[in-house]
Design a protein around this motif. Sequence first.
Motif, PDB file in Angstrom:
ATOM      1  N   LEU A 126       0.643  -5.556 -10.769  1.00  0.00           N
ATOM      2  CA  LEU A 126      -0.636  -4.903 -11.031  1.00  0.00           C
ATOM      3  C   LEU A 126      -1.803  -5.882 -10.972  1.00  0.00           C
ATOM      4  CD1 LEU A 126      -2.228  -2.385 -11.705  1.00  0.00           C
ATOM      5  CD2 LEU A 126      -1.555  -2.618 -14.107  1.00  0.00           C
ATOM      6  N   VAL A 127      -1.560  -7.166 -11.147  1.00  0.00           N
ATOM      7  CA  VAL A 127      -2.622  -8.165 -10.996  1.00  0.00           C
ATOM      8  C   VAL A 127      -2.595  -8.681  -9.565  1.00  0.00           C
ATOM      9  CG1 VAL A 127      -3.524 -10.392 -11.730  1.00  0.00           C
ATOM     10  CG2 VAL A 127      -2.551  -8.818 -13.421  1.00  0.00           C
ATOM     11  N   GLY A 128      -3.626  -8.450  -8.829  1.00  0.00           N
ATOM     12  CA  GLY A 128      -3.732  -8.897  -7.451  1.00  0.00           C
ATOM     13  C   GLY A 128      -4.855  -8.121  -6.770  1.00  0.00           C
TER      14      GLY A 128
ATOM     15  N   MET B 124       0.826  -1.192   0.000  1.00  0.00           N
ATOM     16  CA  MET B 124       0.000   0.000   0.000  1.00  0.00           C
ATOM     17  C   MET B 124       0.865   1.249   0.000  1.00  0.00           C
ATOM     18  SD  MET B 124      -3.371  -0.849   2.023  1.00  0.00           S
ATOM     19  CE  MET B 124      -4.242  -2.343   1.628  1.00  0.00           C
ATOM     20  N   ARG B 125       0.272   2.363  -0.423  1.00  0.00           N
ATOM     21  CA  ARG B 125       1.090   3.534  -0.630  1.00  0.00           C
ATOM     22  C   ARG B 125       1.654   4.036   0.695  1.00  0.00           C
ATOM     23  NH1 ARG B 125      -4.144   5.013  -1.327  1.00  0.00           N
ATOM     24  NH2 ARG B 125      -4.985   6.682  -0.046  1.00  0.00           N
ATOM     25  N   ALA B 126       2.797   4.719   0.578  1.00  0.00           N
ATOM     26  CA  ALA B 126       3.483   5.205   1.757  1.00  0.00           C
ATOM     27  C   ALA B 126       2.574   6.116   2.557  1.00  0.00           C
ATOM     28  CB  ALA B 126       4.745   5.959   1.340  1.00  0.00           C
ATOM     29  N   GLY B 127       2.673   5.999   3.872  1.00  0.00           N
ATOM     30  CA  GLY B 127       1.898   6.861   4.751  1.00  0.00           C
ATOM     31  C   GLY B 127       0.514   6.361   5.053  1.00  0.00           C
ATOM     32  N   VAL B 128       0.096   5.269   4.442  1.00  0.00           N
ATOM     33  CA  VAL B 128      -1.231   4.724   4.698  1.00  0.00           C
ATOM     34  C   VAL B 128      -1.083   3.527   5.629  1.00  0.00           C
ATOM     35  CG1 VAL B 128      -3.253   3.636   3.700  1.00  0.00           C
ATOM     36  CG2 VAL B 128      -2.142   5.493   2.502  1.00  0.00           C
ATOM     37  N   TRP B 129      -1.767   3.591   6.731  1.00  0.00           N
ATOM     38  CA  TRP B 129      -1.742   2.487   7.690  1.00  0.00           C
ATOM     39  C   TRP B 129      -2.411   1.279   7.077  1.00  0.00           C
ATOM     40  CZ3 TRP B 129      -5.260  -0.659   9.973  1.00  0.00           C
ATOM     41  CH2 TRP B 129      -4.836  -1.361  11.088  1.00  0.00           C
ATOM     42  N   HIS B 130      -1.786   0.115   7.222  1.00  0.00           N
ATOM     43  CA  HIS B 130      -2.406  -1.076   6.683  1.00  0.00           C
ATOM     44  C   HIS B 130      -2.063  -2.276   7.546  1.00  0.00           C
ATOM     45  CE1 HIS B 130       1.615  -1.265   4.946  1.00  0.00           C
ATOM     46  NE2 HIS B 130       1.434  -2.556   4.807  1.00  0.00           N
TER      47      HIS B 130
ATOM     48  N   GLY C  81     -19.404 -28.454  -6.403  1.00  0.00           N
ATOM     49  CA  GLY C  81     -17.973 -28.247  -6.386  1.00  0.00           C
ATOM     50  C   GLY C  81     -17.517 -27.403  -5.221  1.00  0.00           C
ATOM     51  N   GLU C  82     -18.126 -27.560  -4.094  1.00  0.00           N
ATOM     52  CA  GLU C  82     -17.769 -26.747  -2.944  1.00  0.00           C
ATOM     53  C   GLU C  82     -16.329 -27.014  -2.542  1.00  0.00           C
ATOM     54  OE1 GLU C  82     -22.127 -26.431  -0.798  1.00  0.00           O
ATOM     55  OE2 GLU C  82     -20.531 -27.593   0.108  1.00  0.00           O
ATOM     56  N   GLY C  83     -15.638 -25.985  -2.097  1.00  0.00           N
ATOM     57  CA  GLY C  83     -14.276 -26.150  -1.637  1.00  0.00           C
ATOM     58  C   GLY C  83     -13.932 -25.079  -0.651  1.00  0.00           C
ATOM     59  N   ALA C  84     -13.007 -25.386   0.245  1.00  0.00           N
ATOM     60  CA  ALA C  84     -12.609 -24.415   1.255  1.00  0.00           C
ATOM     61  C   ALA C  84     -11.446 -23.598   0.737  1.00  0.00           C
ATOM     62  CB  ALA C  84     -12.213 -25.131   2.541  1.00  0.00           C
ATOM     63  N   GLY C  85     -11.434 -22.321   1.026  1.00  0.00           N
ATOM     64  CA  GLY C  85     -10.327 -21.462   0.638  1.00  0.00           C
ATOM     65  C   GLY C  85     -10.141 -20.373   1.651  1.00  0.00           C
ATOM     66  N   ARG C  86      -8.886 -20.126   2.024  1.00  0.00           N
ATOM     67  CA  ARG C  86      -8.618 -19.063   2.991  1.00  0.00           C
ATOM     68  C   ARG C  86      -8.303 -17.787   2.235  1.00  0.00           C
ATOM     69  NH1 ARG C  86      -7.599 -19.048   8.160  1.00  0.00           N
ATOM     70  NH2 ARG C  86      -7.348 -21.298   8.198  1.00  0.00           N
ATOM     71  N   ARG C  87      -9.025 -16.734   2.571  1.00  0.00           N
ATOM     72  CA  ARG C  87      -8.798 -15.450   1.928  1.00  0.00           C
ATOM     73  C   ARG C  87      -8.050 -14.545   2.883  1.00  0.00           C
ATOM     74  NH1 ARG C  87     -13.782 -12.420  -0.607  1.00  0.00           N
ATOM     75  NH2 ARG C  87     -13.545 -14.213  -1.964  1.00  0.00           N
ATOM     76  N   ARG C  88      -6.991 -13.951   2.374  1.00  0.00           N
ATOM     77  CA  ARG C  88      -6.245 -12.958   3.138  1.00  0.00           C
ATOM     78  C   ARG C  88      -6.284 -11.662   2.361  1.00  0.00           C
ATOM     79  NH1 ARG C  88      -2.850 -15.396   6.949  1.00  0.00           N
ATOM     80  NH2 ARG C  88      -2.710 -17.645   6.720  1.00  0.00           N
ATOM     81  N   PHE C  89      -6.598 -10.586   3.031  1.00  0.00           N
ATOM     82  CA  PHE C  89      -6.716  -9.309   2.352  1.00  0.00           C
ATOM     83  C   PHE C  89      -5.818  -8.271   2.987  1.00  0.00           C
ATOM     84  CE2 PHE C  89     -10.695 -10.755   0.574  1.00  0.00           C
ATOM     85  CZ  PHE C  89     -10.617 -10.190  -0.674  1.00  0.00           C
ATOM     86  N   LEU C  90      -5.242  -7.437   2.126  1.00  0.00           N
ATOM     87  CA  LEU C  90      -4.666  -6.186   2.603  1.00  0.00           C
ATOM     88  C   LEU C  90      -5.788  -5.179   2.633  1.00  0.00           C
ATOM     89  CD1 LEU C  90      -1.357  -6.049   0.587  1.00  0.00           C
ATOM     90  CD2 LEU C  90      -1.612  -6.460   3.019  1.00  0.00           C
ATOM     91  N   VAL C  91      -6.150  -4.753   3.823  1.00  0.00           N
ATOM     92  CA  VAL C  91      -7.250  -3.807   3.950  1.00  0.00           C
ATOM     93  C   VAL C  91      -6.775  -2.570   4.686  1.00  0.00           C
ATOM     94  CG1 VAL C  91      -9.103  -5.490   3.832  1.00  0.00           C
ATOM     95  CG2 VAL C  91      -8.050  -5.017   6.012  1.00  0.00           C
ATOM     96  N   VAL C  92      -7.331  -1.476   4.301  1.00  0.00           N
ATOM     97  CA  VAL C  92      -6.902  -0.204   4.860  1.00  0.00           C
ATOM     98  C   VAL C  92      -7.729   0.185   6.065  1.00  0.00           C
ATOM     99  CG1 VAL C  92      -6.726   2.228   4.369  1.00  0.00           C
ATOM    100  CG2 VAL C  92      -6.102   0.580   2.670  1.00  0.00           C
TER     101      VAL C  92
ATOM    102  N   ASN D 166       2.175   0.328  -2.045  1.00  0.00           N
ATOM    103  CA  ASN D 166       1.272  -0.093  -3.107  1.00  0.00           C
ATOM    104  C   ASN D 166       1.641  -1.483  -3.628  1.00  0.00           C
ATOM    105  OD1 ASN D 166       1.605   3.128  -3.539  1.00  0.00           O
ATOM    106  ND2 ASN D 166      -0.500   2.491  -3.926  1.00  0.00           N
ATOM    107  N   HIS D 167       2.025  -2.382  -2.745  1.00  0.00           N
ATOM    108  CA  HIS D 167       2.371  -3.758  -3.116  1.00  0.00           C
ATOM    109  C   HIS D 167       3.552  -3.821  -4.069  1.00  0.00           C
ATOM    110  CE1 HIS D 167      -1.519  -4.494  -1.327  1.00  0.00           C
ATOM    111  NE2 HIS D 167      -2.086  -3.743  -2.231  1.00  0.00           N
ATOM    112  N   GLY D 168       4.383  -2.799  -4.120  1.00  0.00           N
ATOM    113  CA  GLY D 168       5.507  -2.780  -5.044  1.00  0.00           C
ATOM    114  C   GLY D 168       5.168  -2.215  -6.405  1.00  0.00           C
ATOM    115  N   LEU D 169       3.969  -1.712  -6.601  1.00  0.00           N
ATOM    116  CA  LEU D 169       3.620  -1.055  -7.859  1.00  0.00           C
ATOM    117  C   LEU D 169       4.539   0.146  -8.079  1.00  0.00           C
ATOM    118  CD1 LEU D 169      -0.245  -1.131  -7.404  1.00  0.00           C
ATOM    119  CD2 LEU D 169       1.009  -2.351  -9.182  1.00  0.00           C
TER     120      LEU D 169
END
Length: 546
Positions: free
Chosen positions: A431-433, A1-7, A21-32, A502-505
């Motif tokens: 940029l993809v993510g 995430m961009r500099a200065g933004v708490w994350h 076709g049910e399946g388990a998946g763990r989602r991890r998010f970068l959230v502001v 910004n994730h290295g963008l």
Amino acid sequence: MRAGVWHSVRRMEQEQTAGAGEGAGRRRFLVVAATGAAAAGLGALAGCGSGGGKRKPSEQGGGGQRPEEAAGAARGIDVKVENARPGHADWHVTQAGPARAIEGFADKVSVLPGEAFGLHVSTTAPRFTVSAYRMGWYGGARARLVWRSQALPGVRQPEHTVDSATRMVRTHWTRTATVDTKDWPEGCYLLRLDAQGGQGQRFVPITVRSAATAGRTVIVNAVATWQAYNRWGGYGSYDGPNGAYATRSLAVTFDRPYEYDDGAGLFLVYEAPLIALAERLGIPLAYATTTDVARDKGLLEGAAAVLSLGHDEYWSPEQRAHFTAARDAGTNMAVLGANCCFRRIRLEASDLGPDRTVVCYKSSYEQDPGFRRGHPATVDFRSPPAADPESSLLGVIYDGYPVDAPYVVTNPGHWLFEGTGVKAGDSFAHLVGVEYDKVDTGFPTPRPIEILAHSPVVCEGRPSHQDSAYYTVPSGAGVFATGTMRWVEALDATGDGRSGANHGLDARAGALTTRVTENLLRVFAAGPAGRTHPAQDNVKAVYGRS
């Protein structure tokens, strides 16, 4: 995430997806970081899990309007004039303070210009002030101070409760102040709460919405998604205090603050950069929230374009129907994120008013009393019962999480890439993510559809592709989907890509997304894009099959 933004990084979901076709998946998010006695006498204040009834404006939130205010709201805002006013660069939260030093929420998600709303604030400080900042461009300052309160008495509000049936966090806070929006222009606002003596600061978001949108590009704040990801009080739509999916809230309410350091929900990362760009361009704009679009069948009538921003996952059937009707009447549509229109929700009233509760039972939909009464299941749109994959509207479909991959241009001659200088095969790191979409004709897919970028990804060991795509329909409307959640965030990427912001963008990604978005907004603002820029179907050329 961009500099200065708490994350922060947090686990969001461990879930069985409903349907085949049910399946388990763990989602991890970068959230502001994405009121009782004090109210007396104040009155109105001046101044990679792969996912398998209309009301008059005066009735939409109480308070009413004088006729001259309604007429002004219908005329709309001149964005060029507004952004020529001096901005105020000191709008940020710079002293968050302790977790409960000060926080609050508005008792309306949006208001028309001139309508009043209530603030419910809890603070450990004896006094506090409220500053209303309209978010935009303002020469790069990004905000203008529209109003500031006098010093108000502070009070520590009661602790929240948790509903035993739905695990919904409830507050029972009294109104601290009533805020009059007279002379506030339409737009997206952050109210900054400042506790006396620098003890803490927090934002409260609110939208001053447009009464009409004809001829304008509509910015739609994804407030239902903000609330789903909000874990204030320990519970959100993904998990409870122990981090388990089974302890998630089955319903969440706007009657509580937003979690995290600044209280702005997901607004600052996933929406504010796009709003700044659009206002800098000076195109005619209108403003609404997802709950406004759901409530008012005619709100999008005659709009030039409608924008879904960076993270817009939770939609009601009414919102989807109204977006679809607008597209079919010639309104262009842009999806500037990924995983859009994925969860089907139901909006219900809270103690403070209509449409302030977001119901989403997900894989437990059979337990939902509303479903038993005949309401649609609040499960993923693509899942039974009554499966209706989001691709029929978006053109693309959510394919998985998590990924971090380069964005690869495959159709450099497309009008959206004009002025970028890109060549076939050019790539833009990160940029993809973190979620992504693709064109998959195994699901309902509008045709003709044109793929602009086709980026290889590997999602939890599964090779796939991310797609940016553009399609057109007989009404003349054009629909563009970026296919990546990082698009809006990339608009602010100016570094060398090595800092981790910004994730290295890097600046190349920032320049690409900025120019493409400028091209998009200018063409979409001019009217039905399909009449001047019809899509040229290339699915077979890209995928080797039609």
